[in-house]
Structure formats: C-alpha cells, structure tokens
Design a protein around this motif. Sequence first.
Motif, mmCIF file in Angstrom:
data_model
loop_
_atom_site.group_PDB
_atom_site.id
_atom_site.type_symbol
_atom_site.label_atom_id
_atom_site.label_comp_id
_atom_site.label_asym_id
_atom_site.label_seq_id
_atom_site.Cartn_x
_atom_site.Cartn_y
_atom_site.Cartn_z
ATOM 1 N N VAL A 93 -14.289 77.247 31.033
ATOM 2 C CA VAL A 93 -13.434 77.511 32.208
ATOM 3 C C VAL A 93 -13.187 78.993 32.471
ATOM 4 C CG1 VAL A 93 -12.349 75.242 32.165
ATOM 5 C CG2 VAL A 93 -11.365 77.089 30.785
ATOM 6 N N ILE A 106 -17.652 71.752 35.449
ATOM 7 C CA ILE A 106 -16.925 71.032 34.377
ATOM 8 C C ILE A 106 -17.820 69.884 33.921
ATOM 9 C CG2 ILE A 106 -14.708 70.036 33.721
ATOM 10 C CD1 ILE A 106 -14.491 72.819 34.810
ATOM 11 N N THR A 109 -17.186 66.959 30.450
ATOM 12 C CA THR A 109 -16.299 65.793 30.306
ATOM 13 C C THR A 109 -17.077 64.509 30.029
ATOM 14 O OG1 THR A 109 -16.299 65.497 32.713
ATOM 15 C CG2 THR A 109 -14.526 66.828 31.746
ATOM 16 N N ILE A 136 -8.518 66.896 27.867
ATOM 17 C CA ILE A 136 -7.856 66.766 29.164
ATOM 18 C C ILE A 136 -6.655 67.700 29.255
ATOM 19 C CG2 ILE A 136 -6.578 65.158 30.630
ATOM 20 C CD1 ILE A 136 -8.432 62.956 29.713
ATOM 21 N N LEU A 139 -7.881 71.033 30.225
ATOM 22 C CA LEU A 139 -8.216 71.078 31.651
ATOM 23 C C LEU A 139 -6.960 71.154 32.513
ATOM 24 C CD1 LEU A 139 -11.125 68.467 31.841
ATOM 25 C CD2 LEU A 139 -11.291 70.928 32.247
ATOM 26 N N VAL A 140 -5.922 70.405 32.127
ATOM 27 C CA VAL A 140 -4.670 70.432 32.881
ATOM 28 C C VAL A 140 -4.062 71.830 32.858
ATOM 29 C CG1 VAL A 140 -2.277 69.597 32.898
ATOM 30 C CG2 VAL A 140 -4.169 67.979 32.640
ATOM 31 N N TRP A 142 -5.654 74.638 32.447
ATOM 32 C CA TRP A 142 -6.492 75.542 33.242
ATOM 33 C C TRP A 142 -6.255 75.357 34.743
ATOM 34 C CZ3 TRP A 142 -10.887 74.043 36.290
ATOM 35 C CH2 TRP A 142 -11.550 75.126 36.878
ATOM 36 N N THR A 143 -6.257 74.100 35.222
ATOM 37 C CA THR A 143 -6.053 73.880 36.658
ATOM 38 C C THR A 143 -4.660 74.329 37.093
ATOM 39 O OG1 THR A 143 -5.360 71.583 36.199
ATOM 40 C CG2 THR A 143 -7.684 71.964 36.769
ATOM 41 N N PRO A 150 -1.535 70.758 37.927
ATOM 42 C CA PRO A 150 -1.914 69.968 36.751
ATOM 43 C C PRO A 150 -2.576 68.647 37.100
ATOM 44 C CG PRO A 150 0.466 69.948 37.091
ATOM 45 C CD PRO A 150 -0.084 70.959 38.045
ATOM 46 N N GLY A 153 -6.365 68.589 36.901
ATOM 47 C CA GLY A 153 -6.982 68.427 35.588
ATOM 48 C C GLY A 153 -7.119 66.977 35.196
#
Length: 349
Positions: A93, A106, A109, A136, A139-140, A142-143, A150, A153
């Motif tokens: 990311v 991405i 996943t 996950i 990812l949350v 990062w987003t 969130p 993500g």
Amino acid sequence: MSARLAGADGDTRTLLGLHTRTAWFIFGLNTVVNLALVVWCGDRLSPLWLPLVGWCLVVASGAALLLVGGDPLPVWASACIALSGPLAVVLTVPAISMDTYDPHAIWMTGPVTCVLAYLCVRGRSAFGWLGLTTMIGALVVWTWRVGMGPTAGLVLAGSNFAALGMATFFAYTIRPAAESIYALRSREAQRAADEAGAAAILDVRDRRIEQLDTDARPLLQRIADGAELTTDERIECRMLEAHLRDGLRGTVLAAEPVVTAARAARLRGVEVVLLDDGAIASVDSPQARAVRATLATELDAARDGRVTARVLPTGRERLGTVVADTGTGYRRLEFGPTGEVVSVLVDDE
C-alpha cells in the motif's frame, strides 16, 4: 480444528493431493498470475520493489503450505503463513499512488485468503482467522489514512470472511473423515501383515511336515511294523533326531553347509548344539551365510568334544558365537554385525 490425524502418513496434504504435480502446477500458475498483476500495475506503483517483496512473501507462504509436513501444521510454519498477508499489505500500500489508484493493486487479498483457507484445512484455523483479520485490519487502517474511509478497507477484502468460513467448516468436516480413513488404512495394513505372517508360519509348518514325512516316515514305519532296527538304522535315528532338534532350536544355523558338516561331526562322536536367539532375521541373509560358512569349517575341524553355536538375541554387540570344547582345549569365536569373525580366543590346557 487441530486434532492429529491417525497413522504415520495421516497428513491432509496426502488426502487433498497437495503433494502432487497438479497441486504444484496450480500453485505455479497462480504465482505467475499474481506476478502479472503486480507488473501490470507497475506504472501506478512506486517504488515497485515493495509490492514485489510482498509477492515473494505470498509465494513463500504458499510453498510452505505445500512443503512443510506434519498434522496439524507446525506452529512456526502456521505463524509465518498467517503473517504473510498482513506483511504483503504493509509492503504494497505505501507504493500505491492515490492519483492513479487501481483496485487491482490490492492483488494480495485473493491469493492470501486461499493460502489461509488451506491453513485452516491443515489444522490451524485460529492462525487462518488471525491472518485474515490482521490483513483486513491493515487495509482498513490504510484506507482510513488515505481518506477513503475505513469502510473501503472492509469492501476490498471483507468478502473473504465467507471464503474462510467455508474453509473452516470444511476443515471441521474433512479432518474427522480423514482421521477415520487413515485409521481404517492402518487397520487394513495391520490385518494384511498379520495374514502374511500367518501364511508364512503355515508355509514353514507345511515344509517341515513335508521334510519330516520324507526323512522320518521310513524309519517310523519300520518301528511301527515291529522290525528290529539295525545298527546303521539306530545311528540314522539319532542323526535324524539331532537334525530335527537343530531345525527347532537353531533355525538360522540349520542350513547348508552346516547340516552336512554337523552330521559328519556327530558321526565322529562330536556333540553339536545349535541355538538361534533371533539376532539374524533371515536364513538367506548375508550375515547368516557368513556365520554358517565359518561354523561349517569349525565342525569339519572338530574330532571330539562339543561344538556349541549360538546366534545371540537382538541388541547385543556381537551377532553370535561358536565355542569348540575338546576337553583338552577351548576355542571361542565371536561374530560382528556383518557375520565376520571379530574375536578368537584359544585356550589350550
């Protein structure tokens, strides 16, 4: 689900075919596709080496899943595989440019979830869920930090919860079935071994009965008829009794050339005793042939007294011994593991 499957080969790799060429072909194909995704998104990833390292981690985790044995999978391998997904996210990311954002960047996943699903099947469901939730979570975070929120993500990888749930259910279903399959296979193998052992015993019995019928029937028939045995026939009875006793007490030793040498020695008045306590597994083994050759030489040399040959029990340093006692002298030979003479003790009185 971490119950250990029964049997030495009770590994879900075998049951699911993870050790086959087909599994490696699918793994290789998936690896190439994932690399193609990374390269395809390369103009929107900077620096590119970070996603490539993440790709290497995912490849290594998949290879470990196929290569590492044990059931359930060892903890160290499970932990490394579970961490591969979050680490791949953390490495990828930072290289994604939000100006040219592409969801294909991405890429990890899907393959990571596949690896974690098989991790559940290999008996490490807790590690599988830990890896997915951590991935996950990364990812949350990062987003949220890049302003996507969130929820984005969760949208990117949240659907993988269902896939891992199915894998966990499959693991709780297939592993008990696999345990039953391997237990049944073990029982069948044991039954086959028992039947083979029983058949071998019957074969030995039949051969001994046939030999007894050939060697002893004529003399037994004369005795049953009430005939007076000659001197030669009485000697033959003693030789036959000694030969039969050798076959029971000294099985491995009671074969040629010892049989002929023992008979000749007994006819000269030498007492011959053969004992087999089990250190030599087979009559036809190289050790047995070597010991019999040396024993036959000792019997040919004996003119009186007693010769005792013994195969020692298993686990001893020596394989067997031959002791020749003439009354005026003593000679002891010891055999090493391959049947060679390793020690000779002579005591002349």
